[in-house]
Design an enzyme around this catalytic site. Sequence first.
Site, PDB file in Angstrom:
ATOM      1  CB  SER A 118      -0.949   0.011   1.198  1.00 19.97           C
ATOM      2  OG  SER A 118      -2.025   0.857   0.952  1.00 19.97           O
ATOM      3  CB  SER A 169      -3.313  -3.869  -5.865  1.00 22.04           C
ATOM      4  OG  SER A 169      -3.153  -3.850  -4.482  1.00 22.04           O
ATOM      5  CB  SER A 213      -2.634  -7.513  -1.402  1.00 20.54           C
ATOM      6  OG  SER A 213      -1.519  -7.283  -0.584  1.00 20.54           O
ATOM      7  CD  GLU A 214      -0.072  -2.673  -3.047  1.00 23.64           C
ATOM      8  OE1 GLU A 214       0.858  -2.012  -2.591  1.00 23.64           O
ATOM      9  OE2 GLU A 214      -0.306  -2.771  -4.248  1.00 23.64           O
ATOM     10  CB  ALA A 215      -7.476  -2.012  -0.022  1.00 15.44           C
TER      11      ALA A 215
END
Length: 974
Positions: free
Chosen positions: A546, A710, A883-885
């Site tokens: 992120s 992402s 993933s990154e959120a």
Amino acid sequence: MKLRKMWLNVNGANRMFICNPEKDSLSTVLRRMGLTGTKVGCGTGVCGSCSIVLDGKLIRSCTKKMKTVKEYSKVITIEGIGTPNNLHPIQVAFMNCGAVQCGFCTPGFIVSSYALLLENNNPTREEVRDWFQKHRNVCRCTGYVQIVNAVMDAAKVLRGEASIEDITVPMPKDNEYYGKPLVRPTSLSKVCGVADYGDDQELKMPEESLHVAIVQPKVAHHAKILKIDTSAAEKMPGVVKIITSKELLEAGGTNIMAEAQFHERTTVMVPSRKILCDEKIYRYGDVVALAVAKTKEQARAAAAEVKVEIEKLPEYLNYLDAVMPDSIRVHEDTPNIFSMQPVLKGVGLEEALNVNDVIDNSAYSTSGSFYSSRQPHLSIEGTTVQAYFDEEDNLAIQCKSQGVYSTIGRIGNSVGVPKDKIRIIMNPTGASFGWSTNAGDVCLAAAAAVVTKMPVALSLTYEEHQHFSGKRCPCHSNGRVACDENGKITAAEFEFGMDHGAYSWGGDDIMTKPARFAFFPYNIPNVAGLVRIANTNHNFGTAYRSYGSPQAYTLSEALMDMLAEKAGIDPFEFRYRNIAREGETNINSYPFRQYPMEEMMNIMKPIYEKAVEEAKKYDTPEKRRGVGLSWGGFNVTEGGTDSASVAIELNSDNTFTKYDTYQELGQGGDIGSLMLTLEALKPLKVTPEQIKLVQNDTKLCPDSGMSGASRTHYMSGKATIIAAEKLMNAMRKEDGTYRTYDEMVAEGIETKHFGKYQNTSVEGLCRLDPNTGIGDPTPAFTYCLNLAEVEVDTATGKTTVIRFTCVDDVGKVGNIAAVNGQAYGGISHSIGFALSENYDDVVKHSNMLGAGVPYIKDVPDVINVIHYERPDEIGPFGSSGASEAFQSAGHVAVLNAISNACGVRIYEMPATKEKVKAGLDIIAAGGKVEPPKKYFLGSDLYDELENIKANPVKFGGDDFFIPLGNDANAERFF
Ligand code: FES
Ligand code: FES
């Protein structure tokens, strides 16, 4: 050297061996025996990856010296618990519960679980957690929930209450795999301890291979190098070569890592980073020389004999010091603030200063200054690289890499090997979370192989790795936000000062993220904002899950709570009033790509209300309870120039081989690629066993791009669809049936087909304008709405997160166990970021424990992840990124919950118990915890925005990219 012959009973058989009782640890001996399932992460007894059972007791074998081990002791390692053909129920459970991500911790956890279940085959979840806490088993990937699930499942089998079938994920029927829980292909080798990570590869290299140790002086953060004296080191036993920049230059390298400029306002003129420092040390972890010797010990001993004379220079260890008017330049070619990105919207676009007026004239306003800390990635496996010349005389480098092709670009001309003769192969990897985008370690090993022309292995100690690898950029920020009497936001102003540390590469990309994610996903009509990024003498900034967005949310999600309080509106309701609805725009003046916000808040509402009720019910003067919210999200893909290629081949036995570089770092590069291929080839009714994955070797696989932003599932998914369609078109007969391999060959039809997907096919994508921040760089987003429930101990200030809920939108979930794993893992990193993690003090933060890694009891057992599966209209099979959120904003939910619990707002992370206690003491004395004085970030915000307006730069569009220093090999990030 005095050696001892010994016997141990290992996994049931007596085995004889020779050891150095004073020096060798039990883990060293076991690994020398070939039992490399016993992994060594920290090497200092704080991570549990080396856990084994010794005479019935669970121990960490890395700190167990052989002199304390009795002859004929009984040892059980992972290899003695089960094998691929004869799995133990614990191994089955780990595979089927999604408890294996990178898998580096897995053998230690399985051995630890085995020891627990020997003692107690009917533990409660809390007893399982207590056990892992006591035995210091750390998992950095999973957030622990699925691991505890696995132990509970295995215990049922051991008690005879369930069968292996009962705990095995059923194979989906009718070729409907996508979205179903399918076990990861690589998990079998990981649960058995036979996945060979970098250090295991090293042990299995040919005898003539050499070992490399680094000379990392660790004496200053900034210094002139006066002399590097290698004379004593060269005479040390076993030494083959001491390599400084001189030897690398003589071998044809430039010693300069490739860099490029990604932003029009970047002032960096020359690449900032050398492989081996020769003139200056810019940070504590810099390396000045390499010692290459026949054994690892000899190399380390020689490295210790290299004498480095320095003259200390002024050190700027944070952004604020580096941007003072009288600060000297860290790099002579550029001012310390080396790039900036404005964000202007509404009246801000016409005249930035008008935003000030809107805020001043609004019914309610609030302001604050915030600091996001330098978060360390803390993967359990550190730095380990092997380099050699392969049969085709390619320089082959086996490493951890987030992007095998971009690693070639990053090496550039630095070691004097042309790009087409460099081959990057990814080892089974014990996670990275972003640090392996940087390739500094790869360059060190490559330099040693080029100079010695021999196969080499480089493996850093955890402390060396911690100082060498980059970290998340710390960030100071100031902000103000206002709303009308109905609680509708009228305007926001903000400025961020990001500390990119000693080196610049990638900083001008990271810098664009706060310019997109501050106040995401709200409708803010008027904005005046600026993001600056600067060099300092601390560790360099790099990608981390992120990247660049958590710093934005640290400011905006705290201000949202503070403004709600000012306006007398519940923080949930305040957010509900301000989320963007169809047609409303983001801070970059573009519509959001999707509008799932209202539905997601509707899902969260009853959960929030119940949490508030419970917090009230259980709140006591000793244990204050609180609830905190935050919105988060991240972009999907790296924008208009992003592309990905894959290939699918029909094999002679009518199975398929998929070639890609979906780098597997634990996030699921194997299962992600498999799910996509199964779905893309669905008309052929292909089963998982019929697909072989060949991944992450630049000699064999086309470039699917980096695993970051992402982007991988989205981009390589689109490319997979194209490749599969091409192959199926080639296979399809006139009657609609499909040719076999033999029929294809007989008709001379190509059996291997490539698919390439480029974001250029998405309409309207454009980078942020460097003068205004207007733009729409990516085709999709992921969204997370977080709810943290905490308890604050008023006697100590310690915060415990007791429950965490996340409602997310990642589009259609491709593999539920993998996406849940990303959610639990990302949330656990967010909790660590909020409460304990840091890499600021290079002594205290030099290992996992000191740097604040969350152990199992630091993470709640109850993490509710609710997927709002809005199918993404343009993503592959309806999926977006994942993933990154999950690690974008969870930390602010925790910080907001602390404030809600006890009135202490933490402005400068992390929220250690000492800081919370100090705040409680201020409140107890009748005071209020005030924000820090507004930070000076280099110039007045509005003066700088005026200056930008008066001196616009030419917008370079989506193709903007300038290699620095004439390095023909420099490549894009992706
Ligand atoms: Fe032994 Fe970490 S505890 S490697
Ligand atoms: Fe536990 Fe990666 S799966 S550290």
